[in-house]
Design a protein around this motif. Structure first.
Motif, short mmCIF file in Angstrom:
data_model
loop_
_atom_site.label_atom_id
_atom_site.label_comp_id
_atom_site.label_asym_id
_atom_site.label_seq_id
_atom_site.Cartn_x
_atom_site.Cartn_y
_atom_site.Cartn_z
N ALA A 5 0.96 -1.10 0.05
CA ALA A 5 0.11 0.04 -0.07
C ALA A 5 0.82 1.18 0.17
CB ALA A 5 -0.85 -0.01 1.26
N VAL A 6 0.10 2.25 -0.45
CA VAL A 6 0.95 3.51 -0.28
C VAL A 6 0.02 4.38 0.82
CG1 VAL A 6 1.10 5.86 -1.55
CG2 VAL A 6 1.22 3.61 -2.82
N ALA A 7 0.76 4.78 2.02
CA ALA A 7 0.17 5.40 3.05
C ALA A 7 -0.10 6.55 2.92
CB ALA A 7 1.24 4.92 4.36
N GLY A 8 0.20 7.50 2.02
CA GLY A 8 -0.11 9.01 2.03
C GLY A 8 0.58 9.38 0.87
N ARG A 9 0.28 10.71 0.37
CA ARG A 9 1.04 11.43 -0.77
C ARG A 9 2.58 11.47 -0.26
NH1 ARG A 9 -1.83 15.83 -4.30
NH2 ARG A 9 -0.04 15.92 -5.82
N ASP A 10 3.21 11.04 -1.58
CA ASP A 10 4.90 11.25 -1.31
C ASP A 10 5.28 10.07 -0.75
OD1 ASP A 10 4.94 13.31 -2.99
OD2 ASP A 10 4.92 14.69 -1.27
N GLN A 11 4.56 9.15 -0.05
CA GLN A 11 5.15 7.96 0.39
C GLN A 11 5.33 6.52 -0.72
OE1 GLN A 11 5.20 7.58 3.99
NE2 GLN A 11 4.98 9.79 3.83
N PRO A 12 6.44 5.89 -0.42
CA PRO A 12 6.70 4.85 -1.03
C PRO A 12 5.57 3.73 -0.92
CG PRO A 12 7.93 4.74 0.59
CD PRO A 12 7.47 5.99 0.67
N ALA A 13 5.25 2.99 -1.89
CA ALA A 13 4.67 1.70 -1.82
C ALA A 13 5.43 0.67 -0.95
CB ALA A 13 4.35 1.37 -3.12
N ALA A 14 4.96 0.06 0.07
CA ALA A 14 5.33 -0.66 1.21
C ALA A 14 4.33 -1.59 1.55
CB ALA A 14 6.16 0.12 1.95
N LEU A 287 4.76 -11.88 -1.20
CA LEU A 287 4.08 -10.72 -0.80
C LEU A 287 5.37 -9.65 -0.15
CD1 LEU A 287 1.70 -8.77 -0.36
CD2 LEU A 287 1.17 -9.94 1.67
N ASP A 288 6.02 -10.22 0.59
CA ASP A 288 7.12 -9.37 1.40
C ASP A 288 7.99 -8.65 0.04
OD1 ASP A 288 6.36 -9.65 3.92
OD2 ASP A 288 7.87 -10.88 4.36
N GLY A 289 7.98 -9.23 -0.94
CA GLY A 289 8.77 -8.56 -1.97
C GLY A 289 7.91 -7.81 -3.08
N ALA A 290 6.86 -7.60 -2.61
CA ALA A 290 5.73 -7.14 -3.79
C ALA A 290 6.15 -5.39 -4.08
CB ALA A 290 4.34 -6.92 -3.31
N ALA A 291 6.89 -4.63 -3.49
CA ALA A 291 7.62 -3.43 -3.80
C ALA A 291 8.27 -3.55 -4.92
CB ALA A 291 7.95 -2.66 -2.74
N ALA A 293 8.11 -5.83 -7.27
CA ALA A 293 7.63 -6.22 -8.30
C ALA A 293 7.29 -4.92 -8.92
CB ALA A 293 6.43 -7.04 -7.99
N ILE A 294 6.64 -3.92 -8.11
CA ILE A 294 6.42 -2.58 -8.90
C ILE A 294 7.44 -1.94 -9.52
CG2 ILE A 294 5.29 -0.25 -8.47
CD1 ILE A 294 3.21 -2.69 -7.99
N THR A 295 8.48 -1.94 -8.85
CA THR A 295 9.77 -1.51 -9.49
C THR A 295 10.35 -2.14 -10.76
OG1 THR A 295 10.47 -0.88 -7.29
CG2 THR A 295 12.37 -0.67 -9.05
N ASP A 296 10.15 -3.43 -10.70
CA ASP A 296 10.72 -4.23 -11.85
C ASP A 296 9.62 -4.18 -12.99
OD1 ASP A 296 12.61 -5.10 -10.41
OD2 ASP A 296 11.99 -6.82 -10.09
N VAL A 306 3.76 -11.33 -11.10
CA VAL A 306 2.72 -11.99 -10.14
C VAL A 306 3.20 -11.92 -8.83
CG1 VAL A 306 1.54 -13.86 -9.52
CG2 VAL A 306 1.62 -13.36 -11.79
N VAL A 307 2.54 -11.53 -7.72
CA VAL A 307 2.84 -11.59 -6.35
C VAL A 307 1.94 -12.66 -5.88
CG1 VAL A 307 2.46 -10.29 -4.04
CG2 VAL A 307 3.08 -9.17 -6.38
N ARG A 308 2.71 -13.34 -5.19
CA ARG A 308 2.07 -15.01 -4.42
C ARG A 308 1.88 -14.33 -3.09
NH1 ARG A 308 -0.18 -19.74 -5.39
NH2 ARG A 308 -0.57 -20.46 -3.39
N VAL A 309 0.56 -14.64 -2.60
CA VAL A 309 0.39 -14.28 -1.12
C VAL A 309 -0.08 -15.53 -0.54
CG1 VAL A 309 -1.47 -13.12 0.13
CG2 VAL A 309 -0.91 -12.13 -2.18
#
Ligand code: NAP
Length: 310
Positions: A5-14, A287-291, A293-296, A306-309
């Protein structure tokens, strides 16, 4: 509930804890097993959509998912706890409802049941990209005799579009870098390949001297693609291209917004189950490596991530 999730504006996805949501009337809560990455996730994570779509933080990323029904809200008759389902989140507002999470609550009527022969990763990866490819091919009404250029053939949407266009009987010319990417689109059914890192015009005229009859625009410059069409040619764009951008008035240009329905998802999943449609998953992340995946997603890659949960 753990979610990317992105917690707020200007926050990285984590990956972080977000509140669990109970299914409302007509909704089911899905225990997610897999979700895939699409362009919209990379755009949200980069903040590109802040001024275009409403955001209610935390914004959970991910549009398409596969999993198991964990609980049902009132008024749900068609699904039961334990059913394997796939879906695409179509909300135009961004918030808690996202797919890259341990669970998501969604309207039951938007879901498709996954055939036994289809893995959760495959069902998740088909989602938005598959539906968009379906709608692009549909908009062009492709048939035998068409020569269709798929620009962006190596990505998620393109990989499905190549297969669906070939299945419709068209001869597919796919954009791909030389080497592994060219081999990749050929295995999906492309008869010819052109390298989008150099001028397309001489390459395409060597294949279709009078021009192609149709083009699928998933990447690249729409005017450069429209210039490759025969008079009366058709271009379908996943990037919202217009006739003005195409710069020609003797061709048709159709902007396509992929609209997921259970019927389309079911038809795509059935095609996967019967081996007609391949789901090219390039990499699966925990899931712990999902951020990552967004970068890649934004680097050169083939097919789907794909993200495996969990
Ligand atoms: N309208 C809708 O409903 C809808 C739905 C889903 C997606 N989309 C949009 O469609 C686009 C594609 O989505 P995707 O998930 O398939 O993304 P993707 O997986 O990143 O695929 C894009 C592909 O385009 C290739 N490419 C880049 N520049 C190119 C060029 N100039 N000519 C030809 N190919 C080029 C890339 O290959 P290289 O690595 O070689 O550059 C990449 O393989 C995104 O912009 C996304 O936002 C729209």
């Amino acid at each position: 509930v753990r979610a990317l999730a992105v917690a707020g504006r200007d926050q990285p996805a984590a990956v972080q804890d977000v509140e669990s949501t109970e299914p409302g009337r007509g909704e089911v809560r899905v225990a997610v097993e897999a979700a895939s990455v699409n362009g919209i996730d990379a755009a949200v994570a980069a903040g590109h959509l802040w001024d275009m779509l409403p955001h209610e933080f935390p914004v959970v990323l991910g549009r398409d998912f596969a999993g198991t029904v964990a609980s049902t809200g009132d008024g749900v008759d068609e699904l039961r706890v334990g059913d394997r389902v796939a879906g695409v989140i179509t909300d135009l507002s961004l918030g808690r409802r996202g797919a890259i999470a341990e669970e998501v609550a969604v309207p039951a009527a938007t879901l498709a049941v996954i055939p036994a022969a289809v893995a959760a990763e495959q069902a998740a990866a088909v989602g938005l990209a598959g539906v968009t490819a379906h709608d692009l091919v549909d908009a062009l009404a492709l048939s035998r005799g068409d020569v269709v250029l798929v620009s962006g053939a190596t990505g998620g949407v393109g990989a499905f579009a190549v297969q669906l266009a070939a299945a419709a009987g068209a001869r597919v010319v796919a954009t791909a870098r030389p080497g592994a990417a060219t081999d990749f689109v050929r295995t999906l059914g492309a008869e010819d390949c052109v390298d989008h890192t150099s001028d397309l015009a001489p390459q395409v005229s060597g294949i279709a001297p009078a021009g192609v009859t149709a083009a699928i625009h998933v990447a690249g410059d729409p005017a450069a693609l429209a210039a490759l069409l025969q008079p009366s040619g058709r271009l379908a764009s996943a990037l919202g291209a217009t006739v003005d951008q195409a710069g020609r008035d003797d061709v048709s240009v159709t902007p396509v917004m992929g609209v997921a329905t259970p019927q389309k998802l079911t038809s795509l999943l059935d095609a996967v189950a019967s081996g007609v449609l391949a789901v090219p998953i390039m990499r699966t992340y925990p899931l712990d490596g999902a951020a990552q995946a967004i970068t890649d997603f934004s680097t050169h890659k083939l097919g789907k991530l794909v993200v495996r949960v969990p």
